[in-house]
Structures are given as structure tokens and as C-alpha cells.
Design a protein around this motif. Sequence first.
Motif, short mmCIF file in Angstrom:
data_model
loop_
_atom_site.label_atom_id
_atom_site.label_comp_id
_atom_site.label_asym_id
_atom_site.label_seq_id
_atom_site.Cartn_x
_atom_site.Cartn_y
_atom_site.Cartn_z
N LEU A 167 0.82 -1.21 0.00
CA LEU A 167 0.00 0.00 0.00
C LEU A 167 0.86 1.26 0.00
CD1 LEU A 167 -2.82 -1.04 2.49
CD2 LEU A 167 -2.90 -1.00 -0.01
N LYS A 168 2.01 1.21 0.66
CA LYS A 168 2.92 2.35 0.65
C LYS A 168 3.39 2.64 -0.78
CE LYS A 168 5.86 5.44 2.29
NZ LYS A 168 5.41 6.73 2.88
N SER A 169 3.78 1.58 -1.49
CA SER A 169 4.20 1.75 -2.89
C SER A 169 3.06 2.26 -3.74
CB SER A 169 4.72 0.42 -3.44
OG SER A 169 5.92 0.04 -2.82
N ALA A 170 1.86 1.72 -3.51
CA ALA A 170 0.70 2.16 -4.28
C ALA A 170 0.37 3.62 -4.02
CB ALA A 170 -0.51 1.28 -3.95
N ALA A 171 0.50 4.05 -2.77
CA ALA A 171 0.20 5.44 -2.44
C ALA A 171 1.15 6.39 -3.16
CB ALA A 171 0.30 5.64 -0.92
N ILE A 172 2.41 6.01 -3.26
CA ILE A 172 3.38 6.85 -3.98
C ILE A 172 2.99 6.96 -5.45
CG2 ILE A 172 5.78 6.97 -4.75
CD1 ILE A 172 6.52 5.62 -2.05
N GLU A 173 2.60 5.82 -6.03
CA GLU A 173 2.20 5.84 -7.45
C GLU A 173 0.92 6.64 -7.66
OE1 GLU A 173 0.71 2.70 -10.90
OE2 GLU A 173 1.77 1.96 -9.13
N LEU A 174 -0.06 6.43 -6.77
CA LEU A 174 -1.35 7.10 -6.96
C LEU A 174 -1.27 8.60 -6.70
CD1 LEU A 174 -3.73 4.45 -5.38
CD2 LEU A 174 -3.23 4.85 -7.80
N ALA A 175 -0.27 9.02 -5.93
CA ALA A 175 -0.07 10.46 -5.73
C ALA A 175 0.25 11.16 -7.05
CB ALA A 175 1.06 10.69 -4.72
N ARG A 176 0.75 10.37 -8.01
CA ARG A 176 1.02 10.91 -9.34
C ARG A 176 -0.15 10.67 -10.30
NH1 ARG A 176 5.92 7.97 -8.35
NH2 ARG A 176 5.21 6.35 -9.81
N ARG A 177 -0.78 9.49 -10.21
CA ARG A 177 -1.74 9.05 -11.22
C ARG A 177 -3.21 9.27 -10.83
NH1 ARG A 177 -1.21 3.18 -12.12
NH2 ARG A 177 -2.80 3.66 -13.70
N ALA A 178 -3.47 9.27 -9.55
CA ALA A 178 -4.86 9.42 -9.09
C ALA A 178 -4.84 10.23 -7.81
CB ALA A 178 -5.50 8.05 -8.86
N LYS A 179 -4.67 11.53 -7.98
CA LYS A 179 -4.45 12.41 -6.84
C LYS A 179 -5.67 12.53 -5.92
CE LYS A 179 -1.12 15.26 -9.39
NZ LYS A 179 0.06 14.85 -8.64
N ASN A 180 -6.80 12.02 -6.36
CA ASN A 180 -8.02 12.10 -5.54
C ASN A 180 -8.16 10.91 -4.59
OD1 ASN A 180 -8.47 10.43 -7.93
ND2 ASN A 180 -10.60 10.25 -7.21
N VAL A 181 -7.20 9.99 -4.63
CA VAL A 181 -7.30 8.75 -3.84
C VAL A 181 -6.43 8.83 -2.59
CG1 VAL A 181 -6.83 6.27 -3.83
CG2 VAL A 181 -7.87 7.34 -5.84
N LYS A 182 -7.00 8.42 -1.48
CA LYS A 182 -6.30 8.32 -0.20
C LYS A 182 -6.35 6.87 0.27
CE LYS A 182 -4.84 9.28 4.06
NZ LYS A 182 -3.45 9.67 4.37
N LEU A 183 -5.22 6.36 0.77
CA LEU A 183 -5.15 5.00 1.29
C LEU A 183 -4.93 5.01 2.79
CD1 LEU A 183 -2.86 3.24 -1.37
CD2 LEU A 183 -5.33 3.63 -1.45
N ILE A 184 -5.66 4.13 3.48
CA ILE A 184 -5.52 3.97 4.93
C ILE A 184 -5.30 2.50 5.23
CG2 ILE A 184 -6.66 4.16 7.18
CD1 ILE A 184 -8.30 6.47 6.07
N SER A 185 -4.29 2.23 6.04
CA SER A 185 -4.03 0.88 6.56
C SER A 185 -4.47 0.90 8.02
CB SER A 185 -2.54 0.55 6.42
OG SER A 185 -2.28 -0.79 6.69
N PHE A 186 -5.51 0.14 8.35
CA PHE A 186 -6.23 0.31 9.60
C PHE A 186 -6.09 -0.88 10.54
CE2 PHE A 186 -10.45 -0.25 11.81
CZ PHE A 186 -10.32 0.81 12.70
N HIS A 187 -5.74 -0.58 11.79
CA HIS A 187 -5.70 -1.60 12.85
C HIS A 187 -6.94 -1.42 13.72
CE1 HIS A 187 -4.62 -4.01 16.26
NE2 HIS A 187 -4.55 -2.96 17.05
N PRO A 188 -7.86 -2.39 13.70
CA PRO A 188 -9.12 -2.21 14.43
C PRO A 188 -9.05 -2.49 15.92
CG PRO A 188 -9.11 -4.31 13.30
CD PRO A 188 -7.84 -3.61 12.91
N GLY A 189 -7.91 -2.96 16.41
CA GLY A 189 -7.87 -3.41 17.79
C GLY A 189 -8.44 -4.83 17.86
N THR A 190 -8.48 -5.39 19.05
CA THR A 190 -9.02 -6.74 19.21
C THR A 190 -10.54 -6.66 19.27
OG1 THR A 190 -7.04 -7.39 20.44
CG2 THR A 190 -8.94 -8.85 20.57
#
Length: 243
Positions: A167-190
Motif C-alpha cells: 500500500l505504501k508503494s501504491a500510495a506513492i504511485e497514486l499520488a502521481r496518477r490518481a491524486k483524488n485517492v487516499k489509502l488507509i491501513s487500519f488496525h481495528p484493535g481486538t
Amino acid sequence: MTNDLTLIIGANSEIAKALASVICDEGQLIVISRDVSFYQHETFKSVMCLSVPDYSEAAIAEAASQVLGEMKDSVIRRVFVCHGVLHNDACFPERKLEDLSADSFTQIMASNAITPLLWLKYLVPLVRSKHSCIFTFFSARVGSIGDNYLGGWYSYRASKAALNMLLKSAAIELARRAKNVKLISFHPGTTDSPLSKPFAKNVPSAKLFTPHFVAEKLLEIVKNSSVNGELSYVDWQGKHIPW
């Protein structure tokens, strides 16, 4: 005039069900899962259900094509990718190296890292627009290399760390190609769910969350997130987790 559309993928998980229950009246909602029986209820009469036979790349591509066909005047604004396998009949978190199995490792890695990225691959072309779209992927704190003080759980830890890197790599790419997209990697807890049930007895009651509680916290995080071209790795409180 456009309508906001939310996608919930892997919609048979407990948190996914809670998300759908909270937002089903907020706008157009599409849920995608191998099992959509939970949504055959009057509460979800306005929800569109897409059943997939499996999570192969071909099935994911076909599901994305069906979503495109249903969008019409809608714009995808939120995507929740709720995939996650910690254990099943054939796999269980390893306590020691001797427990490691190549077959189990491959299965966990495919479910937790490869499948979510394939959803991103096929959905990004559907969300490129002037409208912001936030993708949330279910990661875990144990995927943090910096926060690993206990060891063990080799397959699960590695799969979530791999997801974060993908997702980190994808975010770097999308910052160039799809600037309207935000990625979140979420830890919900137990969360009180089948995924955590074998381990819940060791969790203090105050730290064992209901799916509804986690869903509410996640929706708040998404609402307050800015589209900044970066991947956010956060817990249920919105606090950043070390990589």
C-alpha cells in the motif's frame, strides 16, 4: 448531480457487517462477498449485493466490472477492504519456528496481502475523478516491524507487513496518477469476532471491542482524513503506528 457510493469488500466479516448496518441509509452501498446471506434482510433492502465465487484475480476483475455497470450517476467515495485471515481449519498463528508451514504461509499471504492489492488494482480505474475517494484496508498492529516485541505469528505478521509495504508503494504511485485517492491501513484493535475468538480470553474486557464500536471509530477516521497522497497506518483511535 452525483450520488455517493460506498463499497464494502469482504462484507461477511463482523466489522464489515457493522459498517453496513451503520451506513446503509447514508447513500448507495454495494457489498461484495462470497456469502451475502446476512444482507437478505429488510434492513438492507436498498443495498446491492455482489456475490463472488472466490477471490481469484478473475473473480475480482469481474466484480469490478459489475460495480462499474451499477455506478450510473454515482461516484465511489469510500471503499472498505475488510479481508483478513488469522486462522482457519488449516492454519493457526505460529508460536515457534517449528510451526511454520510453507502452505499455510502462502495461503495467509495471499488472503491478507495479495487479494487486497488486487482489489485496488481493479477499482482505481473506477474512482479516478475530481471527487475524493478513500480506501481503507484492514491491517494489524502486529504487522509493524518497529512494534514487534513478542515475535511469533510469522505468517500473519509478515502478511500484514507486506500489505503495508504494498500500500505504501501504491500510495506513492497514486499520488502521481490518481491524486483524488487516499489509502488507509487500519488496525481495528481486538474485536469480538470469530477471527479473535481463540485469543479473546487473554484480552481485558475494556480492550475487547464490539464490531459496532470499531465501525463507528473507523467511519470517524475516514471522515476526518485528508487526501494527501500518503498512506496512513493508524489504529482505531486514529493514532499512527510505527512501520
